[in-house]
Design a protein around this motif. Structure first.
Motif, mmCIF file in Angstrom:
data_model
loop_
_atom_site.group_PDB
_atom_site.id
_atom_site.type_symbol
_atom_site.label_atom_id
_atom_site.label_comp_id
_atom_site.label_asym_id
_atom_site.label_seq_id
_atom_site.Cartn_x
_atom_site.Cartn_y
_atom_site.Cartn_z
ATOM 1 N N ALA A 325 0.978 -1.117 -0.009
ATOM 2 C CA ALA A 325 0.026 -0.047 0.088
ATOM 3 C C ALA A 325 0.881 1.267 -0.088
ATOM 4 O O ALA A 325 1.846 1.308 0.480
ATOM 5 N N GLY A 326 0.420 2.331 -0.783
ATOM 6 C CA GLY A 326 1.180 3.514 -0.613
ATOM 7 C C GLY A 326 0.753 4.498 0.548
ATOM 8 O O GLY A 326 -0.081 4.016 1.403
ATOM 9 N N TRP A 327 1.401 5.659 0.502
ATOM 10 C CA TRP A 327 1.204 6.633 1.634
ATOM 11 C C TRP A 327 -0.033 7.507 1.238
ATOM 12 O O TRP A 327 -0.076 8.583 0.934
ATOM 13 N N ASP A 328 -1.098 6.871 1.468
ATOM 14 C CA ASP A 328 -2.537 7.065 1.004
ATOM 15 C C ASP A 328 -3.764 6.570 1.974
ATOM 16 O O ASP A 328 -3.608 5.523 2.042
ATOM 17 N N ARG A 333 -6.774 2.392 4.261
ATOM 18 C CA ARG A 333 -7.874 1.618 4.764
ATOM 19 C C ARG A 333 -8.450 0.721 4.132
ATOM 20 O O ARG A 333 -8.924 -0.170 4.732
ATOM 21 N N ALA A 334 -8.537 0.724 2.805
ATOM 22 C CA ALA A 334 -9.049 -0.254 1.975
ATOM 23 C C ALA A 334 -8.360 -1.612 2.135
ATOM 24 O O ALA A 334 -8.761 -2.791 2.303
ATOM 25 N N VAL A 335 -6.861 -1.692 2.439
ATOM 26 C CA VAL A 335 -6.152 -2.817 2.400
ATOM 27 C C VAL A 335 -6.270 -3.426 3.920
ATOM 28 O O VAL A 335 -6.323 -4.350 4.185
ATOM 29 N N THR A 364 12.718 3.770 2.715
ATOM 30 C CA THR A 364 13.047 4.383 1.389
ATOM 31 C C THR A 364 11.818 4.166 0.381
ATOM 32 O O THR A 364 11.353 5.332 -0.387
ATOM 33 N N ARG A 365 10.906 3.354 0.348
ATOM 34 C CA ARG A 365 9.735 3.042 -0.261
ATOM 35 C C ARG A 365 8.749 3.971 -0.041
ATOM 36 O O ARG A 365 8.196 4.601 -0.845
ATOM 37 N N LEU A 366 8.714 4.415 1.198
ATOM 38 C CA LEU A 366 7.492 5.251 1.667
ATOM 39 C C LEU A 366 8.050 6.864 1.398
ATOM 40 O O LEU A 366 7.240 7.831 1.344
ATOM 41 N N ALA A 374 6.052 6.870 11.346
ATOM 42 C CA ALA A 374 4.426 6.945 11.319
ATOM 43 C C ALA A 374 3.772 5.598 10.971
ATOM 44 O O ALA A 374 2.988 5.173 11.490
ATOM 45 N N ALA A 375 4.254 4.929 9.968
ATOM 46 C CA ALA A 375 3.823 3.792 9.390
ATOM 47 C C ALA A 375 4.119 2.646 10.388
ATOM 48 O O ALA A 375 3.234 1.634 10.605
ATOM 49 N N ALA A 376 5.020 2.527 10.976
ATOM 50 C CA ALA A 376 5.464 1.556 12.086
ATOM 51 C C ALA A 376 4.442 1.685 13.302
ATOM 52 O O ALA A 376 3.906 0.765 13.792
#
Length: 565
Positions: A325-328, A333-335, A364-366, A374-376
């Motif tokens: 999933a991307g930074w979106d 939410r969908a995933v 790097t990917r984000l 934040a993703a963690a």
């Protein structure tokens, strides 16, 4: 050897801060969400150790089992529940150990069986469980079975996929299948014109024929060998690929093979793999309720992935849809919704992962360290089990400037020869060895140079440099993992979405609210409770309230916050 149960992790974290939150259900001992009868894996945090790149004990530049054993206290202090070890079996190392020549032996470059047993024993003494990688889709070309097959042994050949080529003299591959690493998935048998063998990965990794009962018998024996040594389960490599469609039909597109995609492939996610996983579940349960199987299954949809974790199959399956999933907010939410809904239909926990040894590191990917942090926090706030990849707790980026001559990824090496690039040759960049100290020839990885060169600035990202620094990514992970263990609502419990401004994702767990701001600027919203943790370390409740209206907060850009509800 007789089976030995794992020692459960102590329930009172010695490293918990004095002001850690308590509840009536949690006066200090076992956190309320830790319910052994539900299965330890349902909310476990499992740390992936890429053995070759974790810690080198003997100075040869390659990580090994004694090195891992030396660093076990670090993992216990970090706050994880288990470690997953990548393959350390005897191997010519054509694909980082995922080409196994002997499933019952340790590669002498990485240690020996005594080292493996000592590692398992010491991990258990620290309250850590141990999961091994098992590689059942293919063997090494140096495995005794394949060597006998090349010599003409008909019985051995039936344990792999040998076929006559197309064309007058069999000069063309038997079908149009492509390797994940690029180029045809077939190679010619030396000395036998017209005869080919199948390898969905490197030519040194011939695929096994799981329609042969002897293959089933052998892997049952291999699993029992390691279970008897005391391991707590297996991560099953290419769990979706062991069974190929009858007759090995053409795909008809000539497209590059991918581990996951919308296209149905005759060699991935075939229904026949599920009977193998059912048989392995019965084998695991014969050792007690706490030995687990984890499927590396790249299924095209969450619904197909859920089939691997039905009650009589694997205990877990990696959720690569979340990783992709991307930074979106809409994508995330969908995933999350789709993943949880699919897992719920079969009563399984959802797993979450951001990085591993096969993909570009998520920092790097984000696009930034702020987003990675934040993703963690978002991931650690979700219901179910979490997988961490070594070094992500240090905020390590992908190493993108490795010289071609040091790369060892077979995808890169094959792409350089054939212009096809199954995985773009990017996997070396996420496998650069761990920095442990601020200085030294390999930043504490070992006494000498490392097998892949580390960037000069990695000393500032080392465990030593970050330990005790409240602003560091390492201390963010340590704090989040302590809170996850202490808060009764985190783990395998319910979740609901909360209303939030555009670009913001807010969710509620029992006793916790998690808010993710994906926008490049701060955003205002009502205060959801008392601040516990923010991925932007310099932000406090006071600074968030400054300039905002009464009862409102200014959430930092690209941040995630945890609040006690």
């Amino acid at each position: 050897m007789t089976p030995r149960p794992a020692t459960p992790r102590p329930t009172t974290p010695a490293t918990a801060p004095a002001d850690a939150p308590r509840t009536a259900a949690d006066p200090g001992p076992a956190p309320a969400h830790r319910t052994p009868s539900l299965g330890w894996w349902r909310d476990a945090v499992i740390y992936q150790v890429y053995v070759r790149s974790f810690a080198d004990s003997d100075g040869d530049g390659v990580g090994d089992l004694p090195g891992v054993r030396k660093r076990l206290p670090y993992l216990a202090e970090l706050g994880v529940d288990a470690l997953w070890l990548t393959p350390f079996y005897a191997s010519p190392q054509a694909d980082g150990g995922y080409d196994v020549a002997d499933y019952r032996a340790v590669d002498p470059r990485l240690g020996d069986l005594a080292d493996a047993e000592a590692l398992v024993d010491e991990a258990h003494a620290l309250g850590l469980r141990v999961i091994l990688d098992i590689v059942p889709n293919h063997t090494s070309h140096q495995h005794p079975w394949f060597q006998r097959a090349l010599a003409g042994d008909a019985g051995a050949r039936d344990r792999y996929h040998f076929a006559r080529g197309k064309g007058v003299r069999g000069e063309e591959p038997p079908n149009d299948w492509q390797s994940v690493f690029g180029g045809p998935a077939w190679s010619r048998v030396p000395g036998e014109p017209g005869l080919w063998y199948l390898h969905l990965f490197a030519p040194q990794q011939p695929d096994l024929n799981w329609r042969n009962p002897r293959v089933h018998e052998e892997f049952d024996a291999v699993l029992r060998f390691w279970l008897d040594l005391g391991v707590d389960g297996f991560r099953i490599d290419v769990a979706h690929g062991m069974v190929k469609a009858e007759g090995l039909p053409d795909i008809g597109t000539g497209a590059q093979a991918r581990m996951v995609g919308a296209q149905e492939l005759p060699f991935f996610d075939q229904d026949g793999v599920h009977e193998i996983h059912r048989a392995w579940r019965r084998l695991l349960e014969s050792y007690g309720p706490d030995r687990i199987g984890v499927a590396e299954a790249w299924a095209p949809t969450p619904e197909r992935l859920a089939l691997y974790v039905r009650p009589d199959e694997c205990h877990q399956a990696f959720n690569f849809h979340f990783l992709r999933a991307g930074w979106d907010v809409a994508q995330l939410r969908a995933v999350i919704e789709e993943s949880m809904a699919a897992a719920t239909t079969v009563g399984a926990p959802t797993t979450w992962v951001l990085s591993n040894h096969d993909v570009v590191r998520h920092r790097t990917r984000l696009g930034s360290l702020a987003r990675a942090r934040a993703a963690a926090l978002l991931m650690l706030a979700l219901p179910g089990s979490v997988y961490l990849y070594q070094g992500e707790e240090l905020g390590l980026p992908e190493v993108t400037e490795l010289p071609d001559e040091v790369r060892q990824d077979p995808a890169f090496l094959r792409a350089a020869r054939e212009t096809a690039g199954g995985q773009e040759g990017l996997r070396d960049g996420c496998r650069v060895p761990m920095p442990w100290t601020a200085g030294g020839p390999s930043f504490g990885f070992g006494p000498g140079e490392s097998w892949l060169p580390q960037p000069p600035g990695w000393g500032t990202l080392s465990v030593q440099a970050q330990t005790g620094d409240p602003l560091s990514t390492l201390e963010l992970y340590r704090t989040a993992l302590r809170l996850r263990r202490l808060l009764p609502g985190l783990g395998d419990t319910a979740m609901q979405w909360l209303r939030a401004p555009e670009g913001v994702l807010a969710l509620s767990r029992p006793g916790l609210v998690c808010v993710l701001n994906t926008r490049p600027a701060a955003v205002e919203m009502p205060a959801p409770g008392e601040l516990l943790l923010c991925s932007v370390p310099e932000e406090s409740r006071e600074s968030m309230e400054a300039g905002a209206g009464p009862g409102r907060l200014r959430l930092p850009a690209n941040s995630c916050t945890w609040w006690a509800a």
